[in-house]
Design a protein around this motif. Structure first.
Motif, PDB file in Angstrom:
ATOM      1  N   GLN A 118       6.870   4.492  13.277  1.00  0.00           N
ATOM      2  CA  GLN A 118       5.633   4.468  14.098  1.00  0.00           C
ATOM      3  C   GLN A 118       5.263   5.792  13.219  1.00  0.00           C
ATOM      4  O   GLN A 118       3.824   5.838  13.289  1.00  0.00           O
ATOM      5  CB  GLN A 118       5.690   4.843  15.621  1.00  0.00           C
ATOM      6  N   SER A 119       6.133   6.485  12.772  1.00  0.00           N
ATOM      7  CA  SER A 119       5.843   7.738  12.181  1.00  0.00           C
ATOM      8  C   SER A 119       4.895   6.689  10.641  1.00  0.00           C
ATOM      9  O   SER A 119       3.934   7.667  10.246  1.00  0.00           O
ATOM     10  CB  SER A 119       6.883   8.168  11.042  1.00  0.00           C
ATOM     11  N   VAL A 120       5.454   5.776   9.896  1.00  0.00           N
ATOM     12  CA  VAL A 120       4.649   4.499   8.840  1.00  0.00           C
ATOM     13  C   VAL A 120       2.873   4.571   9.200  1.00  0.00           C
ATOM     14  O   VAL A 120       2.295   4.514   8.895  1.00  0.00           O
ATOM     15  CB  VAL A 120       5.081   3.097   8.790  1.00  0.00           C
ATOM     16  N   LEU A 121       2.912   3.933  10.769  1.00  0.00           N
ATOM     17  CA  LEU A 121       1.186   3.424  11.509  1.00  0.00           C
ATOM     18  C   LEU A 121       0.072   4.825  11.724  1.00  0.00           C
ATOM     19  O   LEU A 121      -0.682   4.490  11.415  1.00  0.00           O
ATOM     20  CB  LEU A 121       2.173   2.503  12.269  1.00  0.00           C
ATOM     21  N   ASP A 122       1.346   5.533  11.587  1.00  0.00           N
ATOM     22  CA  ASP A 122       0.604   7.362  12.194  1.00  0.00           C
ATOM     23  C   ASP A 122      -0.006   7.962  10.836  1.00  0.00           C
ATOM     24  O   ASP A 122      -0.004   9.476  11.048  1.00  0.00           O
ATOM     25  CB  ASP A 122       1.051   7.947  13.615  1.00  0.00           C
ATOM     26  N   ARG A 123       0.480   7.223   9.788  1.00  0.00           N
ATOM     27  CA  ARG A 123       0.645   8.679   9.377  1.00  0.00           C
ATOM     28  C   ARG A 123      -1.127   9.300   9.014  1.00  0.00           C
ATOM     29  O   ARG A 123      -2.012   8.059   8.778  1.00  0.00           O
ATOM     30  CB  ARG A 123       1.060   7.690   7.699  1.00  0.00           C
ATOM     31  N   ASP A 124      -0.850   9.654   7.665  1.00  0.00           N
ATOM     32  CA  ASP A 124      -2.450  10.116   6.746  1.00  0.00           C
ATOM     33  C   ASP A 124      -2.486   9.231   6.199  1.00  0.00           C
ATOM     34  O   ASP A 124      -1.550   9.331   4.445  1.00  0.00           O
ATOM     35  CB  ASP A 124      -1.980  11.564   5.636  1.00  0.00           C
ATOM     36  N   PHE A 125      -3.621   8.869   6.611  1.00  0.00           N
ATOM     37  CA  PHE A 125      -3.706   7.455   4.960  1.00  0.00           C
ATOM     38  C   PHE A 125      -4.378   7.484   4.025  1.00  0.00           C
ATOM     39  O   PHE A 125      -4.527   6.828   2.988  1.00  0.00           O
ATOM     40  CB  PHE A 125      -4.955   6.206   5.900  1.00  0.00           C
ATOM     41  N   SER A 126      -4.691   8.867   3.767  1.00  0.00           N
ATOM     42  CA  SER A 126      -5.401   9.761   2.718  1.00  0.00           C
ATOM     43  C   SER A 126      -4.493   9.568   1.101  1.00  0.00           C
ATOM     44  O   SER A 126      -4.520  10.551   0.389  1.00  0.00           O
ATOM     45  CB  SER A 126      -6.171  10.702   2.801  1.00  0.00           C
ATOM     46  N   GLN A 127      -2.547   9.653   1.891  1.00  0.00           N
ATOM     47  CA  GLN A 127      -1.996  10.473   0.888  1.00  0.00           C
ATOM     48  C   GLN A 127      -1.146   9.118   0.862  1.00  0.00           C
ATOM     49  O   GLN A 127      -1.727   7.958   0.708  1.00  0.00           O
ATOM     50  CB  GLN A 127      -1.056  10.788   2.270  1.00  0.00           C
ATOM     51  N   PRO A 128      -0.631   9.152  -0.551  1.00  0.00           N
ATOM     52  CA  PRO A 128       0.174   7.914  -1.348  1.00  0.00           C
ATOM     53  C   PRO A 128       1.212   7.576  -0.424  1.00  0.00           C
ATOM     54  O   PRO A 128       1.914   8.346   0.378  1.00  0.00           O
ATOM     55  CB  PRO A 128       0.719   8.874  -2.178  1.00  0.00           C
ATOM     56  N   TYR A 129       1.287   6.011  -0.614  1.00  0.00           N
ATOM     57  CA  TYR A 129       2.186   5.448   0.674  1.00  0.00           C
ATOM     58  C   TYR A 129       3.977   5.856  -0.469  1.00  0.00           C
ATOM     59  O   TYR A 129       3.451   5.542  -1.232  1.00  0.00           O
ATOM     60  CB  TYR A 129       1.656   4.082   0.292  1.00  0.00           C
TER      61      TYR A 129
END
Length: 287
Positions: free
Chosen positions: A190-201
């Motif tokens: 879930q941490s992948v889906l809830d991450r800050d999308f402005s940051q590099p993957y």
């Protein structure tokens, strides 16, 4: 000996105007009107008297149009995946692949510009550089190569800066693909889906494991398997474009500093190490 003329006294090497072809556009929309060609074809303004500057301008303007279309298609792909319309997503992603191939070919035309010819007008460019391309930045953000610092380059254009900032903070195409994996019951942290999308993957083990499940049971997860291969197609085409860009720059200016202030070729080489979809390449080692 055959007569070089037809019976109507017209030369054989001749195509007559058909009577139904429309020729009066005083009150009708023409091809040029529809495409706004007057604006497009009058947008080339060389800053020097050098013949080859026109080539340089046209190649980059045409590339920006292709980038605009690629961004348009990637936006649609994201919408399609969110709504579960994988069939249409595959269609537009395939189109993006072809657009990137077209862009790659354009570097071959630009490479006919010799170092001596380019140096005759390079100083006229000032600090303008392809690094400032809004269309290119938009595609990178849509594909997931996020970098907040890059927004600084676009601060002088509020509308562009606002749109890029919006894209920066939203899920990328790959993020939406991972959300789709989770929706199909695959074990994504879930941490992948809830991450800050402005940051590099950053690559994640649960994502790798999920993609491995897809590839090991491709019949069961065929639409996800096909999506993965379409994404690999995009990265493949994008990397070819990056490489050809770097090589063309190296061919023309060697290791000179870029007009925008970058280290030039060395800076472009670093982009080749960046992957949009790292697990899709890593999984091949584990199959």
């Amino acid at each position: 000996m055959s007569c070089p003329y037809h019976s109507d006294n017209k030369p054989s090497n001749y195509r007559a105007m058909e009577k139904d072809i429309h020729t009066d556009f005083k009150d009708d929309m023409s091809y040029g009107d529809y495409l706004n060609l007057e604006k497009i074809l009058s947008a080339q303004h060389p800053l020097s008297d050098q013949h080859d500057e026109m080539l340089f301008i046209v190649i980059h303007q045409a590339s920006e149009l292709w980038l605009k279309l690629a961004g348009h298609e990637l936006n649609e792909a994201i919408i399609n995946i969110k709504s579960g319309d994988f069939g249409h997503a595959f269609k537009v992603i395939s189109r993006v692949k072809q657009i990137l191939s077209q862009l790659t070919q354009s570097w071959g035309i630009l490479s006919t510009l010799t170092p001596v010819d380019y140096l005759k007008f390079r100083d006229a460019l000032g600090h303008s550089s392809g690094f400032q391309s809004y269309g290119y930045r938009k595609i990178e953000f849509l594909l997931g190569n996020k970098n907040t610092e890059l927004l600084k380059v676009h601060e002088s254009n509020p509308s562009v800066h606002s749109e890029l900032s919006d894209i920066l903070h939203k899920p990328s195409l790959y993020d939406e693909a991972l959300i789709a994996l989770k929706a199909q019951g695959l074990p994504i942290d879930q941490s992948v889906l809830d991450r800050d999308f402005s940051q590099p993957y950053e690559a994640n083990q649960s994502v790798l494991d999920a993609w491995l499940m897809v590839y090991r049971d491709a019949d069961k997860y065929f639409h996800l398997y096909e999506l993965a291969e379409k994404l690999v197609d995009i990265e493949d085409s994008f990397q070819q474009w990056r490489f050809k860009h770097m090589y063309t720059v190296q061919r023309i200016i060697g290791n000179k500093v870029g007009t925008g202030g970058s280290s030039g070729v060395e800076f472009l080489k670093k982009a080749l190490d960046i992957s949009f979809f790292p697990e899709l390449f890593e999984l091949r080692t584990h199959l």
